[in-house]
Design a protein around this motif. Structure first.
Motif, PDB file in Angstrom:
ATOM      1  N   ILE A 180      42.369  51.988  35.087  1.00 56.74           N
ATOM      2  CA  ILE A 180      42.552  51.039  36.194  1.00 56.74           C
ATOM      3  C   ILE A 180      42.945  51.772  37.469  1.00 56.74           C
ATOM      4  O   ILE A 180      42.522  51.405  38.573  1.00 56.74           O
ATOM      5  N   ALA A 181      43.737  52.841  37.336  1.00 52.33           N
ATOM      6  CA  ALA A 181      44.110  53.630  38.515  1.00 52.33           C
ATOM      7  C   ALA A 181      42.880  54.285  39.150  1.00 52.33           C
ATOM      8  O   ALA A 181      42.806  54.435  40.377  1.00 52.33           O
ATOM      9  N   LEU A 182      41.906  54.667  38.334  1.00 51.90           N
ATOM     10  CA  LEU A 182      40.679  55.267  38.848  1.00 51.90           C
ATOM     11  C   LEU A 182      39.773  54.250  39.526  1.00 51.90           C
ATOM     12  O   LEU A 182      39.032  54.586  40.453  1.00 51.90           O
ATOM     13  N   ASP A 183      39.837  52.995  39.077  1.00 52.93           N
ATOM     14  CA  ASP A 183      38.907  51.975  39.572  1.00 52.93           C
ATOM     15  C   ASP A 183      39.588  50.612  39.647  1.00 52.93           C
ATOM     16  O   ASP A 183      39.215  49.677  38.947  1.00 52.93           O
ATOM     17  N   PRO A 184      40.577  50.471  40.531  1.00 55.44           N
ATOM     18  CA  PRO A 184      41.359  49.225  40.562  1.00 55.44           C
ATOM     19  C   PRO A 184      40.569  48.014  41.057  1.00 55.44           C
ATOM     20  O   PRO A 184      40.979  46.874  40.806  1.00 55.44           O
ATOM     21  N   GLN A 185      39.461  48.234  41.735  1.00 58.18           N
ATOM     22  CA  GLN A 185      38.671  47.118  42.250  1.00 58.18           C
ATOM     23  C   GLN A 185      37.924  46.373  41.135  1.00 58.18           C
ATOM     24  O   GLN A 185      37.512  45.227  41.325  1.00 58.18           O
ATOM     25  N   ASN A 186      37.736  47.029  39.994  1.00 59.32           N
ATOM     26  CA  ASN A 186      36.925  46.442  38.923  1.00 59.32           C
ATOM     27  C   ASN A 186      37.813  45.701  37.932  1.00 59.32           C
ATOM     28  O   ASN A 186      38.522  46.306  37.125  1.00 59.32           O
ATOM     29  N   GLN A 187      37.742  44.377  37.991  1.00 63.56           N
ATOM     30  CA  GLN A 187      38.602  43.543  37.135  1.00 63.56           C
ATOM     31  C   GLN A 187      38.244  43.636  35.664  1.00 63.56           C
ATOM     32  O   GLN A 187      39.046  43.293  34.789  1.00 63.56           O
ATOM     33  N   ARG A 188      37.041  44.094  35.350  1.00 63.78           N
ATOM     34  CA  ARG A 188      36.619  44.162  33.946  1.00 63.78           C
ATOM     35  C   ARG A 188      37.541  45.065  33.129  1.00 63.78           C
ATOM     36  O   ARG A 188      37.767  44.826  31.941  1.00 63.78           O
ATOM     37  N   HIS A 189      38.058  46.121  33.748  1.00 67.29           N
ATOM     38  CA  HIS A 189      38.961  47.025  33.026  1.00 67.29           C
ATOM     39  C   HIS A 189      40.256  46.310  32.658  1.00 67.29           C
ATOM     40  O   HIS A 189      40.778  46.477  31.548  1.00 67.29           O
ATOM     41  N   MET A 190      40.772  45.511  33.562  1.00 61.28           N
ATOM     42  CA  MET A 190      42.013  44.777  33.290  1.00 61.28           C
ATOM     43  C   MET A 190      41.795  43.715  32.217  1.00 61.28           C
ATOM     44  O   MET A 190      42.653  43.508  31.351  1.00 61.28           O
ATOM     45  N   ARG A 191      40.650  43.070  32.256  1.00 61.65           N
ATOM     46  CA  ARG A 191      40.348  42.066  31.241  1.00 61.65           C
ATOM     47  C   ARG A 191      40.253  42.702  29.854  1.00 61.65           C
ATOM     48  O   ARG A 191      40.775  42.164  28.864  1.00 61.65           O
ATOM     49  N   ALA A 192      39.599  43.861  29.774  1.00 62.28           N
ATOM     50  CA  ALA A 192      39.479  44.553  28.489  1.00 62.28           C
ATOM     51  C   ALA A 192      40.840  45.015  27.991  1.00 62.28           C
ATOM     52  O   ALA A 192      41.141  44.954  26.790  1.00 62.28           O
ATOM     53  N   MET A 193      41.685  45.459  28.914  1.00 61.21           N
ATOM     54  CA  MET A 193      43.036  45.876  28.532  1.00 61.21           C
ATOM     55  C   MET A 193      43.793  44.729  27.877  1.00 61.21           C
ATOM     56  O   MET A 193      44.414  44.894  26.819  1.00 61.21           O
ATOM     57  N   GLY A 194      43.743  43.557  28.488  1.00 60.08           N
ATOM     58  CA  GLY A 194      44.447  42.418  27.926  1.00 60.08           C
ATOM     59  C   GLY A 194      43.987  42.066  26.527  1.00 60.08           C
ATOM     60  O   GLY A 194      44.805  41.795  25.636  1.00 60.08           O
ATOM     61  N   THR A 195      42.691  42.091  26.321  1.00 60.05           N
ATOM     62  CA  THR A 195      42.153  41.797  24.992  1.00 60.05           C
ATOM     63  C   THR A 195      42.653  42.798  23.967  1.00 60.05           C
ATOM     64  O   THR A 195      43.070  42.425  22.857  1.00 60.05           O
TER      65      THR A 195
END
Length: 373
Positions: A180-195
């Motif tokens: 997420i630090a590398l690509d904070p604009q992409n919400q898909r990474h945060m969604r995958a993290m939550g899952t």
């Protein structure tokens, strides 16, 4: 097909074409440029991911077909394609983008061998092949990252590989925070993290909440409170216990911040479809979760009424399937038609009083308009 869907299709075909024509240098350059610039499609899909998917699609589909055919498994069908990719990786001196294609192919092949069987029913051969492909991906990715440490695509592949590692609990949050630090604009990474922070994977409900708050703080300059919403987004749709403990007020504040920062129609359709369809799927199974669900789903009212100017049927169709990224779509036209029907049904439910009074609903560039009696 919406223009944004056409863009994704063309990128997949581009990756497939370059691989079929053995234009690996060109493929690597295009993938690297897209990754470095964090390029995404209008739907938010990273361009590098689509190019990589196209480049490996022939190999993966051949393996999936061989494993599902029901005939005797031929080693040539299963290993020929990946052997050719491995050879290209060697010929290009460990190029990290070609290595990424190789690693993702191994991950896809591992899941093909894994299938839907339980651990108890998975045949020994399938179990061994699955493990071998995951092991090879795990060997390739660190070598690629050592040469391209700031690549979100490689970091995302490392996170995808966590699903094969039973002892990954201690590293999941760390890996995703780095991505997420590398690509904070992409919400898909945060969604995958939550899952992946759900108890069914590598975390707990408490850790999900803690990490959602941490990511919200770390990405506040980009998303406001939206980082909290994105980490919780898919997790609470999958797990009623997670939904029961979510901070609804903060989640809704994040929803507003997301809309403020990304008011494009793809985003509005995504959020509206989530509130109107996805989160409604499990209603009635947990009273405490239903209280939170009702408050969050009410946001569909203002999302649609105040912000929606276009209908994107594919997004609504995916919402009905819980945004399942592994879903295979045999007919995009039928899939989109189903999404269109689901969207109209949801809108009709939301505005039944206006419709009962004889008014009609029309999408306009300035929002929904009601006309008639």
């Amino acid at each position: 097909m919406q223009p944004e869907d056409v863009v994704g299709h063309k990128l997949i075909e581009r990756g497939r074409h370059l691989a079929r024509q053995d234009l690996w240098d060109e493929l690597s350059q295009e993938m690297h440029a897209a990754d470095a610039a964090r390029k995404v499609t209008p739907c938010g899909q990273p361009v590098v991911d689509l190019l990589a998917f196209g480049a490996r699609s022939d190999v993966v589909l051949a393996v999936e077909h061989a494993l599902s055919d029901g005939k005797a498994i031929q080693e040539y069908d299963l290993l020929c394609g990946i052997s050719e990719l491995e050879n290209e990786y060697r010929l290009h001196s460990g190029d990290p983008m070609i290595g990424l294609v190789v690693a993702l192919t191994h991950i896809d092949m591992a899941w093909a061998w894994r299938g839907t069987a339980t651990d108890a029913t998975l045949p020994p051969l399938h179990s061994a092949r699955c493990a071998a492909h995951f092991d090879r991906a795990a060997a390739v990715l660190p070598l690629c990252q050592s040469r391209l440490a700031d690549s979100p695509a490689l970091a995302a592949a490392e996170c995808a590989l966590l699903a094969s590692q039973p002892q990954a609990q201690a590293r999941v949050a760390q890996k995703y925070e780095a991505l997420i630090a590398l690509d904070p604009q992409n919400q898909r990474h945060m969604r995958a993290m939550g899952t992946h922070l759900l108890p069914r994977w590598f975390g707990s409900h408490q850790e999900l909440e803690v990490q959602a708050l941490r990511i919200a703080a770390q990405t506040h300059s980009v998303w406001g409170a939206g980082g909290y919403t994105w980490v919780q987004f898919d997790a609470i749709a999958l797990d009623d216990d997670a939904l029961a403990q979510v901070d609804v007020e903060y989640f809704l504040e994040g929803l507003c911040d997301i809309v403020h920062r990304r008011p494009d129609q793809q985003m509005i359709n995504l959020l509206a479809a989530y509130c109107a369809i996805t989160l409604q799927k499990r209603a009635g199974t947990n009273p405490k979760a239903d209280e939170a669900r009702e408050q969050i789903c009410e946001a569909a009212q203002w999302l649609i009424r105040d912000h929606m100017t276009e209908l994107h049927p594919m997004i609504w169709a995916h919402a009905a399937d819980g945004f399942n990224n592994s879903l295979r779509i045999n007919s995009p036209e039928r899939f989109a038609a189903r999404g269109h029907t689901d969207a109209l049904r949801a809108i009709s439910d939301l505005f039944r009083e206006e419709l009962r009074s004889g008014q009609s609903v029309t999408f306009t560039p300035s929002g929904l308009q009601f006309s008639g009696n």
